[in-house]
Design a protein around this motif. Structure first.
Motif, PDB file in Angstrom:
ATOM      1  N   ARG A   1      19.346  26.154  77.009  1.00 52.18           N
ATOM      2  CA  ARG A   1      18.009  26.511  77.503  1.00 52.18           C
ATOM      3  C   ARG A   1      17.955  28.001  77.805  1.00 52.18           C
ATOM      4  NH1 ARG A   1      18.925  21.579  80.079  1.00 52.18           N
ATOM      5  NH2 ARG A   1      17.361  19.954  79.685  1.00 52.18           N
ATOM      6  N   GLN A   2      16.789  28.576  77.576  1.00 53.11           N
ATOM      7  CA  GLN A   2      16.516  29.953  77.988  1.00 53.11           C
ATOM      8  C   GLN A   2      15.091  30.018  78.512  1.00 53.11           C
ATOM      9  OE1 GLN A   2      17.656  33.440  75.754  1.00 53.11           O
ATOM     10  NE2 GLN A   2      18.989  32.230  74.409  1.00 53.11           N
ATOM     11  N   VAL A   3      14.879  30.846  79.541  1.00 53.88           N
ATOM     12  CA  VAL A   3      13.535  31.106  80.067  1.00 53.88           C
ATOM     13  C   VAL A   3      13.256  32.587  79.886  1.00 53.88           C
ATOM     14  CG1 VAL A   3      12.044  31.047  82.095  1.00 53.88           C
ATOM     15  CG2 VAL A   3      13.751  29.256  81.757  1.00 53.88           C
ATOM     16  N   ILE A   4      12.166  32.930  79.209  1.00 53.96           N
ATOM     17  CA  ILE A   4      11.821  34.319  78.936  1.00 53.96           C
ATOM     18  C   ILE A   4      10.362  34.558  79.265  1.00 53.96           C
ATOM     19  CG2 ILE A   4      13.570  34.621  77.123  1.00 53.96           C
ATOM     20  CD1 ILE A   4      11.334  34.202  75.085  1.00 53.96           C
ATOM     21  N   ALA A   5      10.036  35.808  79.561  1.00 46.97           N
ATOM     22  CA  ALA A   5       8.643  36.177  79.840  1.00 46.97           C
ATOM     23  C   ALA A   5       7.840  36.167  78.543  1.00 46.97           C
ATOM     24  CB  ALA A   5       8.595  37.555  80.487  1.00 46.97           C
ATOM     25  N   ALA A   6       6.606  35.692  78.628  1.00 48.28           N
ATOM     26  CA  ALA A   6       5.727  35.640  77.460  1.00 48.28           C
ATOM     27  C   ALA A   6       4.907  36.912  77.365  1.00 48.28           C
ATOM     28  CB  ALA A   6       4.808  34.424  77.552  1.00 48.28           C
ATOM     29  N   SER A   7       4.532  37.275  76.169  1.00 52.04           N
ATOM     30  CA  SER A   7       3.724  38.475  75.969  1.00 52.04           C
ATOM     31  C   SER A   7       2.818  38.302  74.763  1.00 52.04           C
ATOM     32  CB  SER A   7       4.621  39.694  75.764  1.00 52.04           C
ATOM     33  OG  SER A   7       3.843  40.834  75.428  1.00 52.04           O
ATOM     34  N   PRO A   8       1.493  38.499  74.943  1.00 50.17           N
ATOM     35  CA  PRO A   8       0.586  38.421  73.791  1.00 50.17           C
ATOM     36  C   PRO A   8       0.634  39.680  72.932  1.00 50.17           C
ATOM     37  CG  PRO A   8      -0.638  38.898  75.785  1.00 50.17           C
ATOM     38  CD  PRO A   8       0.790  38.677  76.209  1.00 50.17           C
ATOM     39  N   SER A   9       1.239  40.771  73.447  1.00 52.96           N
ATOM     40  CA  SER A   9       1.229  42.051  72.736  1.00 52.96           C
ATOM     41  C   SER A   9       2.474  42.285  71.901  1.00 52.96           C
ATOM     42  CB  SER A   9       1.075  43.198  73.745  1.00 52.96           C
ATOM     43  OG  SER A   9       2.158  43.210  74.659  1.00 52.96           O
ATOM     44  N   LYS A  10       3.504  41.463  72.079  1.00 50.44           N
ATOM     45  CA  LYS A  10       4.718  41.671  71.297  1.00 50.44           C
ATOM     46  C   LYS A  10       5.413  40.340  71.055  1.00 50.44           C
ATOM     47  CE  LYS A  10       7.689  42.611  75.300  1.00 50.44           C
ATOM     48  NZ  LYS A  10       8.614  43.569  75.923  1.00 50.44           N
ATOM     49  N   VAL A  11       6.310  40.352  70.079  1.00 57.00           N
ATOM     50  CA  VAL A  11       7.079  39.168  69.745  1.00 57.00           C
ATOM     51  C   VAL A  11       8.382  39.185  70.538  1.00 57.00           C
ATOM     52  CG1 VAL A  11       8.158  37.874  67.862  1.00 57.00           C
ATOM     53  CG2 VAL A  11       6.095  39.216  67.433  1.00 57.00           C
ATOM     54  N   VAL A  12       8.762  38.046  71.093  1.00 58.49           N
ATOM     55  CA  VAL A  12      10.029  37.934  71.812  1.00 58.49           C
ATOM     56  C   VAL A  12      11.002  37.118  70.967  1.00 58.49           C
ATOM     57  CG1 VAL A  12       9.059  38.218  74.099  1.00 58.49           C
ATOM     58  CG2 VAL A  12       9.108  35.942  73.088  1.00 58.49           C
ATOM     59  N   TYR A  13      12.302  37.420  71.099  1.00 59.07           N
ATOM     60  CA  TYR A  13      13.308  36.845  70.216  1.00 59.07           C
ATOM     61  C   TYR A  13      14.459  36.216  71.000  1.00 59.07           C
ATOM     62  CZ  TYR A  13      11.022  39.928  66.796  1.00 59.07           C
ATOM     63  OH  TYR A  13      10.120  40.570  66.009  1.00 59.07           O
ATOM     64  N   PRO A  14      14.282  35.088  71.659  1.00 56.23           N
ATOM     65  CA  PRO A  14      15.434  34.424  72.276  1.00 56.23           C
ATOM     66  C   PRO A  14      16.412  33.929  71.215  1.00 56.23           C
ATOM     67  CG  PRO A  14      13.494  33.021  72.345  1.00 56.23           C
ATOM     68  CD  PRO A  14      13.025  34.359  71.872  1.00 56.23           C
ATOM     69  N   LYS A  15      17.715  34.171  71.433  1.00 57.65           N
ATOM     70  CA  LYS A  15      18.737  33.841  70.453  1.00 57.65           C
ATOM     71  C   LYS A  15      19.714  32.828  71.034  1.00 57.65           C
ATOM     72  CE  LYS A  15      20.083  37.072  67.753  1.00 57.65           C
ATOM     73  NZ  LYS A  15      20.671  38.324  67.196  1.00 57.65           N
ATOM     74  N   PHE A  16      20.149  31.879  70.215  1.00 58.71           N
ATOM     75  CA  PHE A  16      21.061  30.820  70.639  1.00 58.71           C
ATOM     76  C   PHE A  16      22.279  30.790  69.708  1.00 58.71           C
ATOM     77  CE2 PHE A  16      16.851  29.709  71.966  1.00 58.71           C
ATOM     78  CZ  PHE A  16      17.010  29.162  73.227  1.00 58.71           C
ATOM     79  N   VAL A  17      23.438  30.502  70.296  1.00 59.72           N
ATOM     80  CA  VAL A  17      24.662  30.331  69.517  1.00 59.72           C
ATOM     81  C   VAL A  17      24.734  28.874  69.064  1.00 59.72           C
ATOM     82  CG1 VAL A  17      27.182  30.446  69.545  1.00 59.72           C
ATOM     83  CG2 VAL A  17      25.835  32.136  70.805  1.00 59.72           C
ATOM     84  N   VAL A  18      24.872  28.641  67.743  1.00 65.37           N
ATOM     85  CA  VAL A  18      24.832  27.293  67.199  1.00 65.37           C
ATOM     86  C   VAL A  18      26.047  27.042  66.323  1.00 65.37           C
ATOM     87  CG1 VAL A  18      22.315  27.150  67.274  1.00 65.37           C
ATOM     88  CG2 VAL A  18      23.438  28.074  65.247  1.00 65.37           C
ATOM     89  N   ALA A  19      26.225  25.788  65.948  1.00 75.07           N
ATOM     90  CA  ALA A  19      27.319  25.387  65.064  1.00 75.07           C
ATOM     91  C   ALA A  19      26.837  25.378  63.617  1.00 75.07           C
ATOM     92  CB  ALA A  19      27.843  24.015  65.452  1.00 75.07           C
ATOM     93  N   SER A  20      27.735  25.647  62.695  1.00 68.40           N
ATOM     94  CA  SER A  20      27.371  25.647  61.278  1.00 68.40           C
ATOM     95  C   SER A  20      27.175  24.216  60.785  1.00 68.40           C
ATOM     96  CB  SER A  20      28.461  26.340  60.462  1.00 68.40           C
ATOM     97  OG  SER A  20      29.702  25.663  60.614  1.00 68.40           O
ATOM     98  N   SER A  21      26.391  24.091  59.716  1.00 65.89           N
ATOM     99  CA  SER A  21      26.138  22.796  59.061  1.00 65.89           C
ATOM    100  C   SER A  21      25.707  21.724  60.058  1.00 65.89           C
ATOM    101  CB  SER A  21      27.395  22.335  58.298  1.00 65.89           C
ATOM    102  OG  SER A  21      27.785  23.294  57.342  1.00 65.89           O
ATOM    103  N   SER A  22      24.843  22.096  60.974  1.00 69.59           N
ATOM    104  CA  SER A  22      24.375  21.159  62.003  1.00 69.59           C
ATOM    105  C   SER A  22      22.864  21.115  62.011  1.00 69.59           C
ATOM    106  CB  SER A  22      24.898  21.574  63.387  1.00 69.59           C
ATOM    107  OG  SER A  22      26.299  21.535  63.432  1.00 69.59           O
ATOM    108  N   ARG A  23      22.321  20.093  62.648  1.00 68.97           N
ATOM    109  CA  ARG A  23      20.877  19.923  62.734  1.00 68.97           C
ATOM    110  C   ARG A  23      20.438  20.046  64.188  1.00 68.97           C
ATOM    111  NH1 ARG A  23      20.495  14.505  61.317  1.00 68.97           N
ATOM    112  NH2 ARG A  23      18.251  14.569  61.010  1.00 68.97           N
ATOM    113  N   TYR A  24      19.350  20.792  64.403  1.00 67.30           N
ATOM    114  CA  TYR A  24      18.881  21.093  65.756  1.00 67.30           C
ATOM    115  C   TYR A  24      17.384  20.819  65.877  1.00 67.30           C
ATOM    116  CZ  TYR A  24      23.263  23.518  66.790  1.00 67.30           C
ATOM    117  OH  TYR A  24      24.577  23.811  67.011  1.00 67.30           O
ATOM    118  N   SER A  25      16.981  20.476  67.093  1.00 69.95           N
ATOM    119  CA  SER A  25      15.552  20.442  67.426  1.00 69.95           C
ATOM    120  C   SER A  25      15.268  21.559  68.419  1.00 69.95           C
ATOM    121  CB  SER A  25      15.169  19.091  68.043  1.00 69.95           C
ATOM    122  OG  SER A  25      15.760  18.924  69.320  1.00 69.95           O
ATOM    123  N   VAL A  26      14.111  22.175  68.275  1.00 68.92           N
ATOM    124  CA  VAL A  26      13.703  23.280  69.141  1.00 68.92           C
ATOM    125  C   VAL A  26      12.435  22.868  69.878  1.00 68.92           C
ATOM    126  CG1 VAL A  26      12.997  25.691  69.256  1.00 68.92           C
ATOM    127  CG2 VAL A  26      14.708  24.979  67.579  1.00 68.92           C
TER     128      VAL A  26
END
Length: 569
Positions: free
Chosen positions: A105-130
């Motif tokens: 989980r990550q909590v980040i501030a929202a902004s209508p004027s710019k794009v935000v890029y939360p990044k997560f460390v994941v495993a290869s060849s795996s399936r994820y839900s966001v």
């Protein structure tokens, strides 16, 4: 293949992305949906996955996901429309590995004027839900879950000739040092929202009855740190075990050049940050609830070089440093005790402006409204040259991160009525007064042999008193009130539990329109008691009653006569 251009961005920031089919649970291809809003945003790295079933405009203006074999980046842009108080304040992003069940989980501030890029460390060849949760300033949450995202396979490393083995060398011994603060994974551990708005007085048999207790922190409570900090950590742990959640204000006295006065022994900024980290450690290790530690100062000392604009900037820098070294599961914020009787309004407003200009981290005003009116009228002046608008500015209106934590100490209800008038003035101005908490001082009074006399109001009596004062004014009926915080000197002895409350209400009211909210109370008896009187507004049609249930009402009334007696053993 195509390029996605973001307006007003350097060409170096424009990245080429590939529109690929999104792998769903059945691993079948999904056709990209044509939409008027962009389905792909520029992302830092990796292959961009378009979203065929994007979220509604209430969640995000646009969403994109980029993934490699080891990282997953979610690109988010908040909607630009909506009223200020209903706009999205922050995003809570949840990424789940569908094979192992692990969740990040990550909590980040929202902004209508710019794009935000939360990044997560994941495993290869795996399936994820966001899952994206859009949290508004009002607390309302809208969620959206993406289709399944499949990460890439780990690239094969080309085979090379094995070099000749080098002779083994014994590693050098490195001296280790003991630290009070363990390290945490910033990806999976984040602070949570600690503000709680109870709708009724909780039952005394539940943990919610117990309220958090802040401290006036003196130099003697801090030094020597190798002795005092283990004590502070145990006190924090005890709080986390006794109360379910809350805000802890640590007030270090007036601000000075190198830190705070410490009520007689100066405490430097660096040591205040260490105290915050110690408290955060104790709360996080012993509790599972939502906690916040807020470092406080005041405007006492009249006008100095340290309680104006630059003082607010310096305090914001202190909060940033404290956050760096504190357990991330506990929020670290700022606080200031602004009281009209201690200094002029311009100085206090400048301090808050300096803080707000330097950080988006929350700021509490846990001050008073000295000599402000107790009834709604044309009078807008308070004490020492302050006005109602000055108090509102430093309590909410200076910025979205500023919240009010007023002092509700008096048994007579005078302070509750002052803040109700301030709330009514805020409605007139079209800017809400955010009463996200309030302070009482029962624990500090218990440290004095003589008590506090007329200013020793108990925690939930204070909540009922403020609730009644707000509901007595038509424009502020139902205004949300945060849970109380007690305060004491130092780390104080055992945790103080609010006393039981007996409330008997006799009401005679005539009204035309009714909307009733019932607040249960706990009935007890005692041979020794002190009494305080507060007012309440109820509604019925020509009704006279006596009960152990306190009723506060939103209504249009023609006449009201109410008496309430609260007994605290």
């Amino acid at each position: 293949m195509f390029k996605c251009n973001l307006p007003n961005k350097p060409m170096s920031r424009i990245v080429s992305v590939v529109a690929m089919s999104l792998v769903v649970a059945s691993l079948s291809p999904v056709r990209v949906e044509a939409a008027s809003r962009p389905s792909i945003l520029p992302v830092d790295a990796g292959v961009a996955v378009s979203i065929p079933r994007g979220p509604s405009p209430s969640v995000a203006r646009a969403v994109a996901i980029a993934r490699t074999h080891s990282t997953l980046t979610v690109a988010l842009q908040a909607p630009a429309s909506g009223k200020k108080d209903t706009r999205i304040a922050r995003y809570s992003i949840r990424v789940k590995n569908l094979r192992t069940g692990n969740v990040q989980r990550q909590v980040i501030a929202a902004s209508p004027s710019k794009v935000v890029y939360p990044k997560f460390v994941v495993a290869s060849s795996s399936r994820y839900s966001v899952t994206v949760g859009a949290v508004r300033a009002t607390g309302k949450v809208s969620t959206w879950t993406s289709p399944v995202v499949a990460t890439a396979a780990k690239p094969k490393v080309p085979t090379t000739t094995t070099p000749k083995a080098l002779p083994k060398v014994a590693p050098k011994k490195v001296a280790t040092t003991t630290t009070l603060l363990p390290k945490y994974d910033p990806v999976s551990v984040t602070a949570q929202e600690a503000v709680w708005y109870p709708s009724v007085i909780p039952d005394r048999s539940t943990p919610s009855w117990n309220v958090p207790i802040g401290s006036y922190v003196r130099g003697r409570d801090v030094y020597p740190m190798d002795v005092t900090m283990p004590i502070a950590q145990r006190v924090a742990c005890n709080q986390a075990k006794t109360a379910p959640q809350g805000i802890i204000i640590l007030s270090f006295g007036r601000q000075v050049k190198t830190g705070a006065s410490g009520f007689g022994m100066v405490i430097p900024y660096a040591d205040m940050a260490k105290v915050a980290a110690t408290w955060a450690s104790g709360l996080a290790e012993c509790g599972s609830g939502k906690w916040e530690v807020s470092l406080g100062t005041s405007n006492s000392g009249a006008v100095t070089a340290f309680n104006g604009y630059t003082g607010g900037q310096a305090w914001a820098a202190l909060i940033a440093e404290a956050r760096k070294i504190s357990d991330p599961r506990v929020a670290i914020t700022g606080a200031v005790d602004l009281e009209p009787g201690w200094g002029p309004p311009g100085q206090a407003r400048a301090w808050v402006d300096g803080y707000v200009a330097s950080t988006s981290t929350r700021l509490w005003n846990f001050g008073s409204a000295d000599a402000c009116p107790q009834t709604v009228s044309s009078k807008l002046t308070c004490g020492n040259g302050w006005t109602l608008d000055d108090v509102l500015w430093v309590s909410s209106h200076a910025g979205p991160q500023v919240l009010a934590m007023p002092q509700i100490h008096t048994l007579s209800g005078s302070q509750a009525r002052q803040w109700a008038v301030l709330a009514a003035r805020a409605v007139t101005l079209g800017k809400p007064l955010r009463l996200a908490s309030f302070t009482i001082q029962t624990a500090a009074c218990a440290q004095r042999a003589a008590g506090c006399g007329s200013t020793g109001l108990a925690a939930w009596d204070g909540w009922f008193q403020l609730r009644s004062a707000l509901d007595a004014i038509p424009s502020t009926v139902g205004t949300p009130i945060g849970a109380p915080m007690d305060i004491r000197w130092g780390w104080g002895g055992p945790l103080f539990v609010p006393p039981p409350t007996t409330t008997t209400t006799t009401t005679t009211t005539t009204t035309t329109t009714t909307t009733t909210t019932t607040v249960p109370t706990t009935t007890t008896s005692s041979s020794t008691s002190t009494s305080s009187t507060s007012s309440t507004s109820t509604s019925s049609t020509s009704t006279s009653s006596t009960s152990s249930t306190t009723t506060s009402t939103s209504s249009t009334s023609t006449s009201t006569s109410t008496s309430t007696t609260t007994t605290t053993p």
